[in-house]
Structures are given as C-alpha cells and as structure tokens.
Motif scaffolding. Structure first.
Motif, short mmCIF file in Angstrom:
data_model
loop_
_atom_site.label_atom_id
_atom_site.label_comp_id
_atom_site.label_asym_id
_atom_site.label_seq_id
_atom_site.Cartn_x
_atom_site.Cartn_y
_atom_site.Cartn_z
N LEU A 134 19.69 20.31 -22.65
CA LEU A 134 19.14 19.01 -22.25
C LEU A 134 19.45 17.92 -23.27
O LEU A 134 19.59 16.75 -22.92
CB LEU A 134 17.62 19.14 -22.06
CG LEU A 134 16.85 17.90 -21.62
CD1 LEU A 134 17.29 17.45 -20.23
CD2 LEU A 134 15.34 18.20 -21.63
N ALA A 135 19.57 18.30 -24.55
CA ALA A 135 19.68 17.33 -25.64
C ALA A 135 20.79 16.29 -25.46
O ALA A 135 20.58 15.10 -25.75
CB ALA A 135 19.84 18.06 -26.97
N PRO A 136 22.00 16.66 -24.99
CA PRO A 136 23.05 15.63 -24.87
C PRO A 136 22.76 14.52 -23.87
O PRO A 136 23.43 13.48 -23.89
CB PRO A 136 24.28 16.45 -24.42
CG PRO A 136 24.01 17.83 -24.88
CD PRO A 136 22.53 18.00 -24.72
N TYR A 137 21.75 14.70 -23.03
CA TYR A 137 21.40 13.66 -22.06
C TYR A 137 20.48 12.60 -22.67
O TYR A 137 20.12 11.64 -21.99
CB TYR A 137 20.73 14.29 -20.84
CG TYR A 137 21.66 15.12 -20.00
CD1 TYR A 137 22.37 14.57 -18.94
CD2 TYR A 137 21.85 16.47 -20.27
CE1 TYR A 137 23.23 15.33 -18.17
CE2 TYR A 137 22.71 17.25 -19.50
CZ TYR A 137 23.40 16.67 -18.46
OH TYR A 137 24.25 17.44 -17.70
N ARG A 186 16.92 15.63 -27.68
CA ARG A 186 18.02 15.24 -28.58
C ARG A 186 17.52 15.10 -30.01
O ARG A 186 18.20 15.54 -30.97
CB ARG A 186 18.62 13.92 -28.09
CG ARG A 186 19.75 13.38 -28.96
CD ARG A 186 21.01 14.27 -28.89
NE ARG A 186 22.10 13.69 -29.66
CZ ARG A 186 22.95 12.78 -29.19
NH1 ARG A 186 22.82 12.31 -27.95
NH2 ARG A 186 23.92 12.32 -29.95
N SER A 187 16.37 14.52 -30.18
CA SER A 187 15.81 14.33 -31.52
C SER A 187 15.51 15.67 -32.18
O SER A 187 15.74 15.84 -33.39
CB SER A 187 14.55 13.47 -31.44
OG SER A 187 14.83 12.22 -30.83
N ALA A 188 14.99 16.62 -31.41
CA ALA A 188 14.70 17.94 -31.96
C ALA A 188 15.99 18.65 -32.39
O ALA A 188 16.04 19.29 -33.44
CB ALA A 188 13.94 18.79 -30.94
N LEU A 235 8.94 22.88 -29.83
CA LEU A 235 9.42 21.72 -29.07
C LEU A 235 9.91 22.14 -27.69
O LEU A 235 9.78 21.38 -26.72
CB LEU A 235 10.52 21.02 -29.85
CG LEU A 235 10.09 19.87 -30.78
CD1 LEU A 235 9.53 18.70 -29.97
CD2 LEU A 235 9.06 20.32 -31.81
N THR A 236 10.44 23.34 -27.59
CA THR A 236 10.85 23.87 -26.28
C THR A 236 9.63 24.01 -25.37
O THR A 236 9.66 23.60 -24.20
CB THR A 236 11.55 25.23 -26.45
OG1 THR A 236 12.72 25.06 -27.26
CG2 THR A 236 11.96 25.81 -25.11
N GLN A 237 8.55 24.58 -25.91
CA GLN A 237 7.32 24.70 -25.13
C GLN A 237 6.76 23.32 -24.77
O GLN A 237 6.33 23.09 -23.63
CB GLN A 237 6.28 25.48 -25.93
CG GLN A 237 6.62 26.94 -26.17
CD GLN A 237 5.57 27.62 -27.03
OE1 GLN A 237 4.83 26.97 -27.78
NE2 GLN A 237 5.50 28.94 -26.94
N GLU A 264 18.93 10.37 -26.41
CA GLU A 264 19.27 9.72 -27.67
C GLU A 264 18.21 10.11 -28.70
O GLU A 264 17.05 10.36 -28.35
CB GLU A 264 19.29 8.20 -27.50
CG GLU A 264 20.36 7.69 -26.54
CD GLU A 264 21.77 7.94 -27.03
OE1 GLU A 264 21.95 8.02 -28.27
OE2 GLU A 264 22.68 8.09 -26.20
N PRO A 265 18.57 10.14 -29.99
CA PRO A 265 17.62 10.59 -31.02
C PRO A 265 16.60 9.51 -31.39
O PRO A 265 16.44 9.14 -32.56
CB PRO A 265 18.53 10.95 -32.19
CG PRO A 265 19.72 10.07 -32.04
CD PRO A 265 19.93 9.92 -30.55
N ARG A 266 15.89 9.01 -30.41
CA ARG A 266 14.94 7.92 -30.64
C ARG A 266 13.67 8.38 -31.36
O ARG A 266 12.88 7.55 -31.82
CB ARG A 266 14.58 7.26 -29.31
CG ARG A 266 15.76 6.55 -28.63
CD ARG A 266 15.33 5.69 -27.46
NE ARG A 266 16.45 4.91 -26.93
CZ ARG A 266 17.23 5.31 -25.93
NH1 ARG A 266 16.98 6.47 -25.34
NH2 ARG A 266 18.24 4.56 -25.52
N TYR A 267 13.47 9.69 -31.42
CA TYR A 267 12.26 10.21 -32.06
C TYR A 267 12.58 10.91 -33.39
O TYR A 267 11.79 11.72 -33.85
CB TYR A 267 11.55 11.19 -31.12
CG TYR A 267 10.96 10.53 -29.90
CD1 TYR A 267 9.61 10.16 -29.87
CD2 TYR A 267 11.74 10.26 -28.78
CE1 TYR A 267 9.06 9.56 -28.75
CE2 TYR A 267 11.20 9.65 -27.65
CZ TYR A 267 9.86 9.31 -27.64
OH TYR A 267 9.32 8.71 -26.54
#
Length: 584
Positions: free
Chosen positions: A202-205, A282-284, A184-186, A207-210
């Motif tokens: 980056l994740a805190p910016y 965020r989802s990852a 997922l990083t790649q 929402e876990p929409r995925y």
C-alpha cells in the motif's frame, strides 16, 4: 549423521533435515495443515523430512531448535522484577518453555517412534544469522537479524567467517522494528498475522506526510541502534493476546490509544482505504527504512565488509532490501528464501552442524535454490487425473499428456501469450513463502488488465497489491536498473523507465518490481518456459504469483487440481499432464 532442525510453537512452524551436513528436505507446516502461518509443533513437516531422507526417527542423532530459554536470562529477570508484568503472562511463558523443553517426547508421541536424539537449543537470533550466512556464497560477511522478538531480543548482528557466525550486539525487549511495523499494520486495518506485506504494498500509493510523527514513535540511537517511544504500544506493560498453539497464529492489538491520538482513528478492516491511510503506510515504510539503513550504515562503518546477509521477519521487507545498494556501501547481498521464523529451522540445524564439525572447512552449504519440498511423479499425477476423469469431463475439461519438455514449454508459453491464466505445478515444492516457479500461477506480464483478471478469476485480493516478475537471469540488466541475483524474490528493484509500459502487469505504481531471477541450473523447466515465452513475444519474463486461493500455497497435485476446479483458471500443467477448460 542426521540433524533435524525445527521452528516450533511459533508462527510459520517448520522443519528441515541435514544428512552429513547436506540439506535433504525443508518444509513449512502450513503446506500440510492448510492453515496460513500455522503455529505449533511441526509434526507433518518433520514426518516429510524424515521420509524424504529415507530414514527413521531413531536414526536422527541431533535435534536443533531455534529457541534457547537461557539466552539473555539476566535481561529477562531484570525486566520482570522492574516492571512486574501480569502473572498470567509469566505463567503462559513458563508453560510454552516447558513445551519446547519436551521436544523429544513430542516427537516420540507424534511420529510413534522412540527419539533419543541430543537436543541443541540455539538462540533465536543466532539461528537467524546462521540461516543467512551459513548457506550464503560469502566467506566473510556482516550478518544481521531483525524481527519482532525472539529470546527477549528484537535484533542482533555480528560477523560470519568461514564456518562460524557470532552475535556481537543486540537490541532487547521491548524495543523492536518488527513490533513497530506490525503495530502500524494492525492500525491500518490489516489484523492477521503476516499481513505486513499489505502495508508494504500500500505504501507506494501514499506520501510520507506523517514522517514527523513516525520519528516520535521510533528514535535512532548511536551505534545503529533504535528505541520505541513506548507510549504508543501496549506490549511493554500490558498482556497481549498470543496464540501459537496448533493453528493460525493470533496476536492481539499491539498499539495503544496513544497511537490513535497521534495519527487519528485506527482503520477498521471493513472500512474503505482513504488517502490518509495510504500516507500513513508510506510514512511507516519510510521510517522503517530510516532505522534499517541507520543500522546497516553503522555496521558497514564498523566492520568494513562489503557483503551482507539478512534474516528475521523484517528481512521479508523486499522494498527495503532492494535499496541496500543505494542507501549503504554494501555491494553484495544474500537473503535466504525463508528469511522469517521458518528459516530458523535451517539456521538452528546449521549452527548445530558447524559446532559438531568444529568449524571444519566444508561444513557449510550453499542454498542457491529453494526447491526442498515434496515432489510427485508423472504417474501419480496421471493416476489422480484418471480418478477425477468424470468430474473433469462434467466441467468440459480436456486432459493431454505432453512428455516432451520443450514442446510442453512452447505450448504453455503460447497459451500465456494468448492471455490464458495457467497453473504451473512442477518438481519439488518451494521452501519459504514465495512461489518460485514450481507452485506458481503464471500469466502474460504485458497485459495491463492482467491484475484485474487474476483478482477476478482467482486471487480475490486487494487491488493495491502487486504481482511479481520472474525473469531470465541474463536479461536483468536490460529490464531493471539494478543487475543482481535475486533467486528468492526478496528484493524490489526499479524497472527501467522505457520497459515499464511493456510489462504493466508486474510494474508497481512506483515503477518497481519484486523480481525473481531464474537460471537454467536452478530450475531448467521454468527457465525453458520463460525462454519459450521470450521467443514468442520478445519479453523474457512472466507474471508469477503463488498457486493458491486465499490459502497456503498448494503442496500436492490434488490441492492444485482442487484450486483449478474451484477458480476460473484456464489451464493446469502438472508435470507433463495438461488440463484445459473450454475456451481456455
């Protein structure tokens, strides 16, 4: 008796040396080679460790390597016969195995001395478990290792008791939380080895929409285990480009076209970040945490122990680590300063040592600080500055010697409180990826513009990445919602709501901070600097970031000076020597 531990022919190559069971030295090869995550044979780290011990290679009786080609061999054979992978891949793996097998010859050639040490091949994940439990403060604990892959497994866990730790179960290739996170990083356009911290930042910016899509990618199984839906990955059926040979590690694309079909087009590194990318990050992270805590809760239910030791590359996920007390019944946590593959050098050495000592009491050690690298005397630093005096004068820099430590801390703290960016170079270099007050750039955490100042003057990195606070240990409960020892900056905790506005430079967008707790016993001069800053400002913490500029953390005074001169740092403090710029 000397035992040399090494992590070789993989990313973050490293070495350590034990003398009669006590750690003498440990360092990562990247600090000497000046290439991030350097992979290959850690000859310079070994050279340093042997020199630091005041000994020679022929005096080393044992070598411990964090790899055992015989581990999980039946699993490897069965998988190979079933899937018939690319013959080139098999040949490459055999070639790499031959390299590892010739470690004594490699040492003799590299260091120019005969090596007749006994070689101990320690299974990769057992070395990880040893690197955590056998240097922890716990007499009994659950030990967990989670990473990409090592010796055909991606995770392992068991119990540590006294002077021993054993694996009780594993997750095997091709299923891996580390591969999930790296893929997922790649996919998000961060292609370099070790870029996973960018996804985490980056994740805190988002929402876990995925998250529904993520739950299709990672499936949770009984007993705490997990598996990947391999349609979204290439590593199980295709040849992936890997380069671990004497340089920066290279890993080819791990995700398949199926991932792009599921989540949309992958981001190129040159493309701007969109909200979709933030939401996927965020989802990852949420999916990783679901699987991670699924495993930990299952292990707590099975073993009924309250202490936990974490290791492996995934133990560098400080956001997840910081939620262990919230999301599991564990009440004590230890994560070593080099939790990733570099730490396998210490783990392998400690496993070999405890076996040779037959598990006798006292055959463990406690790693409560990370200062195991090279140090330099004030005389060496002064000599360097004298040799570079003309260049310093040409830039208008002034040099002063402040031999009184208290005065040095007070004057530096005042400069920080005045908004200056200070390079702080003291004592022995840190072991592990974090700068922990000996190879650090330190700044005022109260300034909302300090992140921008740092990125403009020195770091030149993505604006979404946070900076960390170093805080006096006794002040943690007043500033963070969790009161805990975090000496190695391996946990993220929430800053108390009322304090967030006071330290905006180290409070992430979600109100958290990846803290380092500092004690006088572990680092007296850094403790003194933070204490002096508290006396000036009432704030008992500093912004601490690594002393570098898109390179490995500086190791030597010369590298620190070069970094200072080519950036817009205001002040450099090396030992008792202080270099200031005009206006700084």
């Amino acid at each position: 008796m000397f035992i040399l531990g090494i992590n070789a022919y993989h990313g973050d190559a490293s070495a350590c040396l034990l003398a009669d069971g006590q750690l003498v030295a440990a360092a990562e090869e990247e600090r000497f080679r000046r290439v991030k995550h350097w992979a290959g044979f850690p000859s310079e780290s070994i050279r340093y460790c042997v020199r630091q011990a005041g000994t020679r290679l022929p005096d080393v009786a044992h070598i411990a390597v964090n790899h055992d080609g015989r581990a999980n061999v039946l699993r490897k054979v069965a998988y190979t016969l079933l899937h018939r992978p690319d013959a080139r891949l098999v040949l490459e793996r055999l070639k790499n195995r031959r390299k590892r097998a010739s470690v004594r010859d490699q040492l003799s050639r590299t260091l120019g001395e005969r090596c007749e040490a006994r070689v101990h091949n320690i299974e990769h994940h057992l070395a990880h478990l040893g690197s955590a439990f056998l240097v922890s403060p716990f007499e009994e604990a659950v030990a967990v290792s989670v990473d990409g892959f090592g010796d055909f497994a991606s995770a392992a866990w068991g119990i540590g008791r006294g002077a021993s730790v054993a694996i009780e179960n594993k997750v095997f290739f091709p299923h891996s939380l580390g591969i999930f996170y790296q893929s997922l990083t790649q996919y998000l356009g961060f292609p370099n080895y070790g870029d996973e911290y960018k996804l985490m930042g980056l994740a805190p910016y988002g929402e876990p929409r995925y998250i529904k899509e993520m739950r299709r990618i990672v499936r949770l199984l009984g007993g705490g285990a997990f598996k990947l839906d391999l349609r979204y990955f290439r590593h199980a059926r295709e040849r992936i480009e890997y380069d671990w040979d004497e340089g920066a590690p290279v890993v080819g694309n791990l995700f398949s076209d199926g991932l792009s079909d599921l989540l949309g087009p992958a981001r190129k590194a040159s493309e701007p970040l969109e909200q979709r990318h933030r939401d996927i990050a965020r989802s990852a992270q949420v999916m990783y945490e679901e699987a991670f805590f699924h495993l930990l809760n299952s292990l707590h239910g099975r073993y009924k122990l309250d202490a936990l030791c974490l290791a492996g590359g995934c133990a560098m996920n400080s956001v997840a680590n910081g939620k262990v007390y919230e999301r599991t019944p564990f009440r004590r946590l230890y994560v070593q300063s080099a939790a990733g593959d570099a730490g396998g050098a210490i783990g392998a050495a400690m496993i070999a040592h405890t076996r040779l000592a037959d598990g006798k009491p006292g055959s463990r050690l406690l790693m409560d600080h990370a200062y195991w690298g090279p140090s330099f005397s004030n005389a060496e630093i002064a000599s360097l500055l004298d040799c570079r005096a003309d260049e310093l004068r040409a830039q208008g820099c002034a040099v002063a010697n402040v031999p009184d430590t208290d005065a040095l801390c007070v004057s530096t703290a005042r400069a920080i409180a005045d908004g200056k960016v200070v390079g702080w170079f003291q004592g022995r270099m840190e072991w592990g990826p974090r700068a922990l007050g000996n190879r650090s750039i330190v700044c005022d955490p109260r300034r909302a513009d300090m992140k921008e100042i740092l990125n403009t003057k020195i770091k030149r990195r993505e604006s979404f990445r946070p900076f960390a606070p170093s805080i006096l240990r006794e002040e943690v409960a007043q500033w963070f919602e969790t009161d805990d020892d975090v000496p190695f900056m391996m946990q993220v905790y929430r800053v108390r709501t009322k304090k967030r506005g006071l330290i905006p430079a180290v409070t992430h967008v979600d109100g958290s901070g990846r803290l380092q707790t500092v004690t006088k016993e572990a680092n007296a001069i850094y403790y003194g600097l933070i204490k002096a800053f508290r006396e000036i400002t009432t704030v008992p913490l500093l912004l601490n970031t690594s002393f570098n500029e898109n390179e490995p953390v500086v190791c030597t005074p010369s590298e620190a000076l070069e970094c200072f001169l080519r950036t817009r740092m205001d002040m450099l403090v090396m030992g008792s020597q202080v270099v200031t710029r005009p206006g700084g």
